[in-house]
Design a protein around this motif. Sequence first.
Motif, mmCIF file in Angstrom:
data_model
loop_
_atom_site.group_PDB
_atom_site.id
_atom_site.type_symbol
_atom_site.label_atom_id
_atom_site.label_comp_id
_atom_site.label_asym_id
_atom_site.label_seq_id
_atom_site.Cartn_x
_atom_site.Cartn_y
_atom_site.Cartn_z
ATOM 1 N N HIS A 56 0.864 -1.183 0.000
ATOM 2 C CA HIS A 56 0.000 0.000 0.000
ATOM 3 C C HIS A 56 0.899 1.230 0.000
ATOM 4 O O HIS A 56 2.133 1.100 0.005
ATOM 5 N N GLY A 57 0.282 2.411 -0.008
ATOM 6 C CA GLY A 57 1.046 3.614 -0.273
ATOM 7 C C GLY A 57 1.432 4.478 0.905
ATOM 8 O O GLY A 57 1.779 5.642 0.710
ATOM 9 N N HIS A 58 1.396 3.978 2.129
ATOM 10 C CA HIS A 58 1.825 4.785 3.271
ATOM 11 C C HIS A 58 3.344 4.883 3.328
ATOM 12 O O HIS A 58 4.050 3.929 2.996
ATOM 13 N N PHE A 59 3.837 6.038 3.791
ATOM 14 C CA PHE A 59 5.264 6.342 3.697
ATOM 15 C C PHE A 59 6.156 5.334 4.408
ATOM 16 O O PHE A 59 7.300 5.106 3.999
ATOM 17 N N ASP A 60 5.643 4.701 5.482
ATOM 18 C CA ASP A 60 6.495 3.759 6.212
ATOM 19 C C ASP A 60 6.684 2.447 5.450
ATOM 20 O O ASP A 60 7.446 1.579 5.888
ATOM 21 N N HIS A 61 6.013 2.317 4.304
ATOM 22 C CA HIS A 61 6.196 1.140 3.446
ATOM 23 C C HIS A 61 6.843 1.493 2.113
ATOM 24 O O HIS A 61 7.254 0.595 1.379
ATOM 25 N N ILE A 74 2.356 -1.415 -7.541
ATOM 26 C CA ILE A 74 1.392 -1.037 -6.508
ATOM 27 C C ILE A 74 -0.005 -1.085 -7.117
ATOM 28 O O ILE A 74 -0.173 -0.884 -8.332
ATOM 29 N N HIS A 75 -1.006 -1.377 -6.292
ATOM 30 C CA HIS A 75 -2.371 -1.428 -6.816
ATOM 31 C C HIS A 75 -2.765 -0.064 -7.371
ATOM 32 O O HIS A 75 -2.385 0.983 -6.833
ATOM 33 N N LYS A 76 -3.548 -0.087 -8.437
ATOM 34 C CA LYS A 76 -3.911 1.158 -9.127
ATOM 35 C C LYS A 76 -4.615 2.152 -8.214
ATOM 36 O O LYS A 76 -4.486 3.369 -8.397
ATOM 37 N N ASP A 77 -5.340 1.662 -7.193
ATOM 38 C CA ASP A 77 -6.068 2.573 -6.315
ATOM 39 C C ASP A 77 -5.173 3.276 -5.296
ATOM 40 O O ASP A 77 -5.629 4.184 -4.599
ATOM 41 N N THR A 128 -6.094 1.082 3.224
ATOM 42 C CA THR A 128 -6.092 2.099 2.169
ATOM 43 C C THR A 128 -6.953 1.547 1.026
ATOM 44 O O THR A 128 -7.233 0.345 0.985
ATOM 45 N N PRO A 129 -7.327 2.388 0.074
ATOM 46 C CA PRO A 129 -8.168 1.891 -1.033
ATOM 47 C C PRO A 129 -7.476 0.810 -1.865
ATOM 48 O O PRO A 129 -8.145 -0.076 -2.399
ATOM 49 N N GLY A 130 -6.160 0.905 -1.984
ATOM 50 C CA GLY A 130 -5.437 -0.023 -2.837
ATOM 51 C C GLY A 130 -4.585 -1.033 -2.093
ATOM 52 O O GLY A 130 -3.640 -1.584 -2.672
ATOM 53 N N SER A 131 -4.872 -1.290 -0.843
ATOM 54 C CA SER A 131 -4.109 -2.294 -0.099
ATOM 55 C C SER A 131 -4.208 -3.658 -0.782
ATOM 56 O O SER A 131 -5.271 -4.039 -1.269
ATOM 57 N N ILE A 132 -3.090 -4.367 -0.797
ATOM 58 C CA ILE A 132 -3.081 -5.712 -1.371
ATOM 59 C C ILE A 132 -2.389 -6.684 -0.430
ATOM 60 O O ILE A 132 -1.590 -6.301 0.428
ATOM 61 N N PRO A 157 -6.757 8.948 6.841
ATOM 62 C CA PRO A 157 -7.557 9.331 5.668
ATOM 63 C C PRO A 157 -7.626 8.196 4.650
ATOM 64 O O PRO A 157 -6.640 7.491 4.428
ATOM 65 N N PHE A 158 -8.785 8.001 4.084
ATOM 66 C CA PHE A 158 -9.071 6.986 3.065
ATOM 67 C C PHE A 158 -9.194 5.577 3.642
ATOM 68 O O PHE A 158 -9.353 4.613 2.894
ATOM 69 N N GLY A 159 -9.102 5.428 4.961
ATOM 70 C CA GLY A 159 -9.356 4.129 5.583
ATOM 71 C C GLY A 159 -10.847 3.868 5.664
ATOM 72 O O GLY A 159 -11.663 4.797 5.705
ATOM 73 N N ASP A 160 -11.214 2.577 5.686
ATOM 74 C CA ASP A 160 -12.626 2.217 5.712
ATOM 75 C C ASP A 160 -12.761 0.884 6.445
ATOM 76 O O ASP A 160 -12.417 -0.172 5.904
ATOM 77 N N GLU A 161 -13.270 0.929 7.675
ATOM 78 C CA GLU A 161 -13.351 -0.282 8.499
ATOM 79 C C GLU A 161 -14.265 -1.334 7.885
ATOM 80 O O GLU A 161 -13.955 -2.534 7.898
ATOM 81 N N GLU A 162 -15.391 -0.914 7.330
ATOM 82 C CA GLU A 162 -16.331 -1.865 6.737
ATOM 83 C C GLU A 162 -15.683 -2.617 5.577
ATOM 84 O O GLU A 162 -15.822 -3.844 5.447
ATOM 85 N N LYS A 163 -14.951 -1.890 4.751
ATOM 86 C CA LYS A 163 -14.269 -2.529 3.620
ATOM 87 C C LYS A 163 -13.151 -3.452 4.108
ATOM 88 O O LYS A 163 -12.916 -4.515 3.515
#
Length: 200
Positions: A56-61, A74-77, A128-132, A157-163
Amino acid sequence: MIIERIVVGDFFTNCYIVGCEEEKVCAIIDPGSDGEKIKKVIDKKGLKPIFIINTHGHFDHIGANNFFNLSVYIHKDDADFLTDPEKNLSSLFYSPYVCKNSIVELNDGDKIKIGKIILEVLHTPGHTPGSICLKTENILFTGDTVFENGIGRTDFPFGDEEKLIKSIKEKIIILPDNTEIYPGHGGLSKIMNIKIWFYL
């Protein structure tokens, strides 16, 4: 198959080297920091890195992506996280970070070849939206979707517990119980342990 775990950066991110013993090539999963430390492990194993994969796209990764002159998968999202310091959260903690590598966008179900190793991309949005997650044989690299003792955060931001819960139920806990989990932080686990959190 060669798997090396390297703990990097202030957030103790797990960076993984996944290498093919026959062809002596490897991928770098989530080089969050400490590029030189990662390179030393790769050199010691006699491997040639051929690309980077960000779960995913967080800076620590993604923070050491620029250390390596390699394409980033990286995932397109989450692709725009690589070049947006507000989305990748670097602007909140450190100097704004922008990835300068070429970017290859992934989709759910894609297959990534590392020599004779094949990683299957499982799109698991929520953290994140594009986590894989990345699956090969009985091994699953989960990024920040699930950990040894918990699930990923959704308060950024952009996190979603339900998803996130939907992703775990539909993509992760359906896997065989003995599937080994290599998470983005902390120790290793297995699918059977993840099921306990959902009373399965």
